[in-house]
Structure formats: structure tokens, C-alpha cells
Design an enzyme around this catalytic site. Structure first.
Site, mmCIF file in Angstrom:
data_model
loop_
_atom_site.group_PDB
_atom_site.id
_atom_site.type_symbol
_atom_site.label_atom_id
_atom_site.label_comp_id
_atom_site.label_asym_id
_atom_site.label_seq_id
_atom_site.Cartn_x
_atom_site.Cartn_y
_atom_site.Cartn_z
ATOM 1 N N CYS A 266 -1.202 -9.304 -0.554
ATOM 2 C CA CYS A 266 -1.807 -10.228 -1.528
ATOM 3 C C CYS A 266 -0.774 -10.783 -2.516
ATOM 4 C CB CYS A 266 -2.970 -9.556 -2.248
ATOM 5 S SG CYS A 266 -2.522 -8.215 -3.385
ATOM 6 N N HIS A 314 -5.381 -6.494 -6.948
ATOM 7 C CA HIS A 314 -5.487 -7.594 -5.977
ATOM 8 C C HIS A 314 -5.312 -8.925 -6.698
ATOM 9 C CE1 HIS A 314 -6.499 -9.198 -2.031
ATOM 10 N NE2 HIS A 314 -7.213 -10.136 -2.646
ATOM 11 N N HIS A 326 -6.417 -16.035 -0.423
ATOM 12 C CA HIS A 326 -5.814 -14.717 -0.631
ATOM 13 C C HIS A 326 -5.593 -14.022 0.704
ATOM 14 C CE1 HIS A 326 -9.582 -11.938 -0.497
ATOM 15 N NE2 HIS A 326 -9.848 -13.039 0.158
#
Length: 351
Positions: A266, A314, A326
Site C-alpha cells: 500500500c 493502510h 490502493h
């Protein structure tokens, strides 16, 4: 008389023993059967599997971000160690040259003999020239002393440099050991998630991997098509470039620790996107959140970094209309997703 008595048969020998053993085995088998069934894992529903897998992937991502941070430090330590080694090699070469020059001076003095200066003056055919030579010899002696002092200084400096390199090497080995433990933790969590996913049917697993949701939820949240370009105007040309890069990465696999160009985790994706725009972001989520101006959720614009979970584990790149691009987790490629599919923790706008 006692010698003629028949030996007493043990009550659990012969046929009786075989009967008892059979009953005991049957009883043990029955007990084992019931004990096993009483402790067997219950059958999980697809939704329960999803919840467990989501948690495992979240835990793996937390560990991945820690791994990324340690890897960044280890890489910096290794670069510093290599620079120290290069400097030590350069200084060693200089020291060897200085030692060679000192050796030449010593050899020349030896060849000049050891006659006392007063006697050399008495025997000299040209006393005036001898006095000039003596002055030169004194100067040469001073220069020799300076050369010796220089060599000693170089030796001391080289020792300090080697000590610093030794400290860096120990630091690097510690970081590498930490990396190994973090890597093992990540692999264990991912393997556990894969084992849970293996319980699902093919359609159920496909639905999860496509949408990160159990089948019923997937049908409810599935978008009819994926946007092909920005959903709103970017606030700057750099933000537009970062968004364009994120779109170009759609479909590429998630690989923990990866920063592109063929795969990403990520924070690796957001770092690569903004690097394409000429901005160098830090490596991890918990450092990227400080790499820009904070913006509220209501003020989000394309290119902003959006962060999730209380531990800032994240990150995605906002593209407008409540959506982001993402890299979700292993098995799920880079994709478009709604910002509200995870607990929102904050957002920043890189410079």
C-alpha cells in the site's frame, strides 16, 4: 507339595485378556471420536471467513509497514557502512604511501653513514658546504619527524574509522535479524489467511478476491464499471501526475515490501505515485501521514493520501467521488475502492 501346585492364571491373560483389550480399544476409539467432534472447528460461514481473513491481512499489513520501516533503516545503515569501508580503503592506501615515503627517508639516512657531525666537519674538504649540508640534514630531520607524526595520526584516524564501521556492522546485523522475524510473522499470517480462504468454494473465493467481501456483500457493493480517469480536478499538476500513475498501476499485484514497478504494497504504491510526480515521500504509512498538509475528509482532493485504522497501517490515493486507488492485500491487485470501506484515520496533501 507346593512344587506340584498348578500355576494360578492371571485374570487378564488368555481369552479374557483379549476380550478386555478389545473392549478397551473400542471404548478408547469411541471416546476419541466424541472428544474430537467436541473440539473440532465449527463450520464457518463465508462472512465469518471474510472477517477472520480481513483481520489476518490487516495484521500482516501492520507487520509489513514495520518491515518496510526496518528495511529502510537497514538500507541506510548498509549505505553508510559501505561509505565507511570505502573511506577506510582510501585512508589505508594513503597510509601505505606515507609509510613507503618514511621508509625511503630511513634508508637514505642509513646509507649516509653514522659518522659524528664534528668529525665530518673536520674531515671535510669544504667546511662551508658541509655546514650547508648539515642545515639541510636538520631540516630533513624535522620533515621526517613531521612525516612520522602524520603516519601516527593516520593510524589513529583509521582505527577510529574501523571502530565506527564495526558499530555500523553490528547495527546492520541487528536490523537484519529484526527483518527476518518480521518477515516470518508476515508469512505466517498470510499462510493462515490462505488456509481460511481454502475453505471457501470457488465462487465464494473469487468474490472475496475481486471485492474483498463475502458473496452477498460483494453483490451489494460491486460497481458496474471501474473509472478510467480522475473523478475530480486535481489541485495541482503534481497531484494530477500522481493520480495518473495510480491509474496506470491498476491490476498490478500486491506484494508486501514492493515499491514497483510491477507490484506494490500500500505505501509502496503511494510512494511510487508521488515519486512519478517529482515528490519523494517516506516509505511507510506512519511516516507518510506527516509528509504533507493535513486535510479533512470533506476537503479531500485527487492526489491526497488517505489513511486507515488507528495504527495508520493502510494508505490509498484519493481520486475523487469518495473513491481511492490502493493496493489492498495479498491476492487482491491494485484497484479502485470506496474510502469508507475501512476505518478512516486521516489524510494529507503532499507538497
Amino acid at each position: 507339595m507346593a512344587a506340584h501346585r498348578k500355576p494360578r492364571r492371571h485374570p487378564l491373560t488368555g481369552p479374557a485378556a483379549r476380550t478386555a483389550a478389545t473392549l478397551a480399544l473400542a471404548s478408547a476409539a469411541t471416546a476419541t471420536l466424541f472428544e474430537g467432534s467436541g473440539h473440532a472447528d465449527p463450520q464457518l460461514t463465508p462472512a465469518q471467513v471474510k472477517a477472520k481473513v480481513d483481520q489476518l491481512y490487516h495484521d500482516a499489513e501492520v507487520a509489513t509497514e514495520a518491515y518496510d520501516g526496518t528495511k529502510e533503516k537497514a538500507d541506510a545503515t548498509e549505505r553508510a557502512l559501505n561509505a565507511l569501508r570505502d573511506e577506510a580503503a582510501r585512508r589505508t592506501a594513503e597510509l601505505n604511501s606515507a609509510r613507503a615515503a618514511l621508509g625511503s627517508i630511513a634508508a637514505a639516512q642509513y646509507r649516509s653513514g653514522t659518522i659524528a657531525p664534528e668529525l665530518q666537519l673536520f674531515l671535510s674538504a669544504d667546511p662551508a658546504r658541509y655546514l650547508d649540508d648539515a642545515a639541510l640534514a636538520q631540516h630533513t630531520g624535522e620533515r621526517t619527524a613531521s612525516a612520522v607524526a602524520g603516519v601516527r595520526g593516520q593510524l589513529a584516524g583509521l582505527d577510529r574509522l574501523r571502530a565506527t564501521a564495526g558499530t555500523k556492522l553490528a547495527e546492520l546485523r541487528g536490523q537484519q535479524s529484526t527483518l527476518s522475524r518480521q518477515k516470518s510473522a508476515i508469512q505466517t499470517k498470510i499462510a493462515s489467511a490462505e488456509a481460511l480462504l481454502a475453505r471457501l468454494s470457488r465462487p465464494e473465493r473469487a468474490a472475496y478476491e475481486q471485492n474483498g467481501a463475502a458473496p452477498d456483500a460483494a453483490r451489494a457493493s460491486r460497481s458496474s464499471d471501474t473509472p478510467r480517469g480522475p473523478l475530480a480536478a486535481a489541485p495541482s499538476s503534481r497531484a494530477a501526475a500522481a493520480v495518473a500513475f495510480a491509474y496506470s498501476a491498476l491490476g498490478k499485484p500486491y506484494v508486501w515490501g514492493a515499491t514497483g514497478p510491477s507490484s506494490f504494497d500500500c505505501s509502496g504504491l503511494t510512494q511510487a505515485a508521488w515519486r512519478a510526480a517529482g515528490v519523494q515521500l517516506p516509505r511507510t504509512t506512519y511516516t507518510q501521514i506527516n509528509a504533507g498538509s493535513a486535510v479533512s475528509r470533506s476537503q479531500l482532493a485527487p492526489g491526497d493520501l488517505v489513511f486507515f485504522y488507528s495504527g495508520i497501517s493502510h494508505v490509498g490515493l484519493y481520486i475523487g467521488d469518495g473513491k481511492m486507488i490502493h493496493a489492498p492485500h495479498p491476492g487482491a491487485p491494485v484497484r479502485v475502492a470506496p474510502v469508507d470501506e475501512m476505518p478512516f484515520a486521516g489524510a494529507v496533501r503532499p507538497a
